[in-house]
Motif scaffolding. Sequence first.
Motif, PDB file in Angstrom:
ATOM      1  N   ASN A 163       0.818  -1.216   0.000  1.00  0.00           N
ATOM      2  CA  ASN A 163       0.000   0.000   0.000  1.00  0.00           C
ATOM      3  C   ASN A 163       0.845   1.256   0.000  1.00  0.00           C
ATOM      4  N   ILE A 164       2.153   1.112   0.323  1.00  0.00           N
ATOM      5  CA  ILE A 164       3.037   2.274   0.257  1.00  0.00           C
ATOM      6  C   ILE A 164       3.090   2.787  -1.167  1.00  0.00           C
ATOM      7  N   ARG A 165       3.282   1.852  -2.094  1.00  0.00           N
ATOM      8  CA  ARG A 165       3.348   2.239  -3.501  1.00  0.00           C
ATOM      9  C   ARG A 165       1.967   2.551  -4.054  1.00  0.00           C
ATOM     10  N   GLN A 166       0.966   1.773  -3.603  1.00  0.00           N
ATOM     11  CA  GLN A 166      -0.374   1.971  -4.132  1.00  0.00           C
ATOM     12  C   GLN A 166      -0.938   3.328  -3.788  1.00  0.00           C
ATOM     13  N   SER A 167      -0.460   3.915  -2.688  1.00  0.00           N
ATOM     14  CA  SER A 167      -0.962   5.223  -2.272  1.00  0.00           C
ATOM     15  C   SER A 167      -0.376   6.343  -3.114  1.00  0.00           C
ATOM     16  N   ARG A 168       0.602   6.010  -3.954  1.00  0.00           N
ATOM     17  CA  ARG A 168       1.228   7.028  -4.780  1.00  0.00           C
ATOM     18  C   ARG A 168       0.714   6.929  -6.208  1.00  0.00           C
ATOM     19  N   PRO A 169       0.779   8.001  -6.956  1.00  0.00           N
ATOM     20  CA  PRO A 169       0.371   7.945  -8.352  1.00  0.00           C
ATOM     21  C   PRO A 169       1.212   6.915  -9.100  1.00  0.00           C
ATOM     22  N   GLN A 170       0.549   6.063  -9.852  1.00  0.00           N
ATOM     23  CA  GLN A 170       1.281   5.040 -10.590  1.00  0.00           C
ATOM     24  C   GLN A 170       1.993   5.625 -11.802  1.00  0.00           C
ATOM     25  N   HIS A 171       1.473   6.748 -12.301  1.00  0.00           N
ATOM     26  CA  HIS A 171       2.052   7.330 -13.502  1.00  0.00           C
ATOM     27  C   HIS A 171       2.237   8.837 -13.305  1.00  0.00           C
ATOM     28  N   LEU A 172       3.082   9.189 -12.376  1.00  0.00           N
ATOM     29  CA  LEU A 172       3.377  10.597 -12.138  1.00  0.00           C
ATOM     30  C   LEU A 172       4.078  11.156 -13.373  1.00  0.00           C
ATOM     31  N   SER A 173       3.595  12.272 -13.857  1.00  0.00           N
ATOM     32  CA  SER A 173       4.120  12.828 -15.103  1.00  0.00           C
ATOM     33  C   SER A 173       4.804  14.164 -14.884  1.00  0.00           C
ATOM     34  N   SER A 174       5.544  14.585 -15.891  1.00  0.00           N
ATOM     35  CA  SER A 174       6.193  15.901 -15.855  1.00  0.00           C
ATOM     36  C   SER A 174       5.150  16.998 -15.714  1.00  0.00           C
ATOM     37  N   LYS A 175       4.049  16.837 -16.434  1.00  0.00           N
ATOM     38  CA  LYS A 175       2.997  17.852 -16.401  1.00  0.00           C
ATOM     39  C   LYS A 175       2.430  18.006 -14.994  1.00  0.00           C
ATOM     40  N   GLN A 176       2.217  16.891 -14.288  1.00  0.00           N
ATOM     41  CA  GLN A 176       1.688  16.966 -12.929  1.00  0.00           C
ATOM     42  C   GLN A 176       2.637  17.728 -12.000  1.00  0.00           C
ATOM     43  N   ILE A 177       3.929  17.460 -12.136  1.00  0.00           N
ATOM     44  CA  ILE A 177       4.909  18.133 -11.285  1.00  0.00           C
ATOM     45  C   ILE A 177       4.940  19.632 -11.577  1.00  0.00           C
ATOM     46  N   ILE A 178       4.950  20.001 -12.838  1.00  0.00           N
ATOM     47  CA  ILE A 178       4.992  21.422 -13.206  1.00  0.00           C
ATOM     48  C   ILE A 178       3.701  22.117 -12.793  1.00  0.00           C
TER      49      ILE A 178
ATOM     50  N   ALA B 251       3.489  25.141 -10.015  1.00  0.00           N
ATOM     51  CA  ALA B 251       2.902  26.438 -10.392  1.00  0.00           C
ATOM     52  C   ALA B 251       1.753  26.799  -9.448  1.00  0.00           C
ATOM     53  N   LYS B 252       0.918  25.808  -9.145  1.00  0.00           N
ATOM     54  CA  LYS B 252      -0.226  26.053  -8.258  1.00  0.00           C
ATOM     55  C   LYS B 252       0.235  26.426  -6.856  1.00  0.00           C
ATOM     56  N   HIS B 253       1.287  25.765  -6.379  1.00  0.00           N
ATOM     57  CA  HIS B 253       1.804  26.059  -5.043  1.00  0.00           C
ATOM     58  C   HIS B 253       2.256  27.512  -4.926  1.00  0.00           C
ATOM     59  N   PHE B 254       2.867  28.023  -5.982  1.00  0.00           N
ATOM     60  CA  PHE B 254       3.364  29.402  -5.961  1.00  0.00           C
ATOM     61  C   PHE B 254       2.391  30.398  -6.586  1.00  0.00           C
TER      62      PHE B 254
ATOM     63  N   LEU C  54      12.423  18.761  -8.855  1.00  0.00           N
ATOM     64  CA  LEU C  54      11.461  17.681  -8.639  1.00  0.00           C
ATOM     65  C   LEU C  54      11.382  16.739  -9.841  1.00  0.00           C
ATOM     66  N   LEU C  55      11.521  17.275 -11.035  1.00  0.00           N
ATOM     67  CA  LEU C  55      11.547  16.423 -12.222  1.00  0.00           C
ATOM     68  C   LEU C  55      12.725  15.464 -12.170  1.00  0.00           C
ATOM     69  N   ARG C  56      13.824  15.947 -11.632  1.00  0.00           N
ATOM     70  CA  ARG C  56      15.022  15.113 -11.510  1.00  0.00           C
ATOM     71  C   ARG C  56      14.883  14.100 -10.372  1.00  0.00           C
ATOM     72  N   SER C  57      14.453  14.557  -9.197  1.00  0.00           N
ATOM     73  CA  SER C  57      14.421  13.692  -8.019  1.00  0.00           C
ATOM     74  C   SER C  57      13.279  12.683  -8.060  1.00  0.00           C
ATOM     75  N   GLU C  58      12.140  13.055  -8.647  1.00  0.00           N
ATOM     76  CA  GLU C  58      10.976  12.163  -8.636  1.00  0.00           C
ATOM     77  C   GLU C  58      10.876  11.297  -9.890  1.00  0.00           C
ATOM     78  N   LEU C  59      11.258  11.826 -11.036  1.00  0.00           N
ATOM     79  CA  LEU C  59      11.127  11.085 -12.286  1.00  0.00           C
ATOM     80  C   LEU C  59      12.469  10.654 -12.872  1.00  0.00           C
TER      81      LEU C  59
END
Length: 457
Positions: free
Chosen positions: A355-370, A374-377, A403-408
């Motif tokens: 469930n550790i992995r299941q709780s995370r997006p299975q297909h986190l994308s560059s667009k989601q990170i960007i 942007a929304k945070h700031f 984040l693109l580097r560290s997460e993807l």
Amino acid sequence: MYHALWQSVLGEIELTVPHATFTTWFKNTELVDQNDAGVVISVANIFAKKQFEVKFDDQIKSILSKQGINPKQISYIVSTSNKNTRSNRETTINSSSQVTADDLISTSPRYQSQPVTASVGGLNPRYTFDNFIVGSSNDLAYTASRAVAANPGIKYNPIYLYGGVGLGKTHLMQAIGNEIIKNDPKMRVLYISSETFVNEFLEYIRFKKKGFSEKYRNVDVLIIDDMQFIAGKEKTQEEFFHTFNHLHQNNKQIIICSDKPPKSIPTLTERLRSRFEMGMAIDIQMPDFETRCAILNIKASLSGVTLRKDTIEYLATNIKTNIRELEGALNRLLAYAEMRGVEPDISTAEGLLGNIRQSRPQHLSSKQIIDRTAKHFQLDVSEICSEKRDKYIVVPRQIAMYLLRSELHLSFPKIANELGRKDHTTAIHSIEKIEKAIKLDFLIREQVSSIREKLYA
């Protein structure tokens, strides 16, 4: 006799491992014997011995072979001359043998007789420097804490440790207290939480109880946990201000920890803030991958279990938040394996903790990170991807690249392309800048952590 040889080995090792790793594991080692049967290396404690057997054995053999020495085996012993070793019995374990639960319990500082009891000054004797795992995330705090323990009231007074939940602040500050008492049993050390201080002060005010000021001012070392809870309580802050002044003027050591640096605690009076910052304020960060692996290795060893490398790496890769969650996952795995009579291997870990992995997006994308950055700031995506060089846009853009580097784990050219840059050196510079800022700038680290949490919410 073997000093020159071992110094040569250490010199090569120091060039190949991180500084924190070398300081933690190799600094207090010595080559004590060499014969036809092999070599014997002295290490500081049971934790180091286990680490050498599991992780560094092959590396040492390789370096020794370059020196013309090809040992059949390497044995590691816990040095009886080390000042932190309370047993007069050396424990030798062959590099290919297994550590039993009895070995670990009898030789581990966690289970040995302690120089203090749990009732002395409110300290927990389990919290020592010996069983604190040092990594790049906490090596400065560890080094400064050892200096304070060696010279209380003189070096770094006050010392102020801050960081998120479950990163080892309480362990480290209590380790200072335990070390001070071990060095001088006559030292009066008091450990309390800020909540206790507040509650006792309120009782003092309401019921005119005597002895409140004397309790906190007649000590040699005062250790206060969770200082952030004193914020907003003006009368309590005033009382603590006077207590602080009395102790500091008499060269008594003050040790404080909080989840925030002094400047970020709301409604903290300026005079207290300035005093908290007059000694040394040190940030304890999230443990890196190597540190998480070391923690899991040692915690498993204390339970008499040797985990396979892939199992340890699975847990360390999937649990990055804090040490408590990491230990909790390990305990669940070991308890389940024991109850079911199965091996605590990676397949068991995946089945139990999937469930550790299941709780995370299975297909986190560059667009989601960007988009999330942007929304945070409160920016438009078009602004982050534009050519604008305003600081309020540049920093979010750099964080998005990080984040693109560290997460993807995207390549630098790919990262540059995602943010509308033509030159990938811009991505390299931005990521390096954020990596440094995370270590030094509390605000940047909070922003990165907040965005990352929202990505996996």
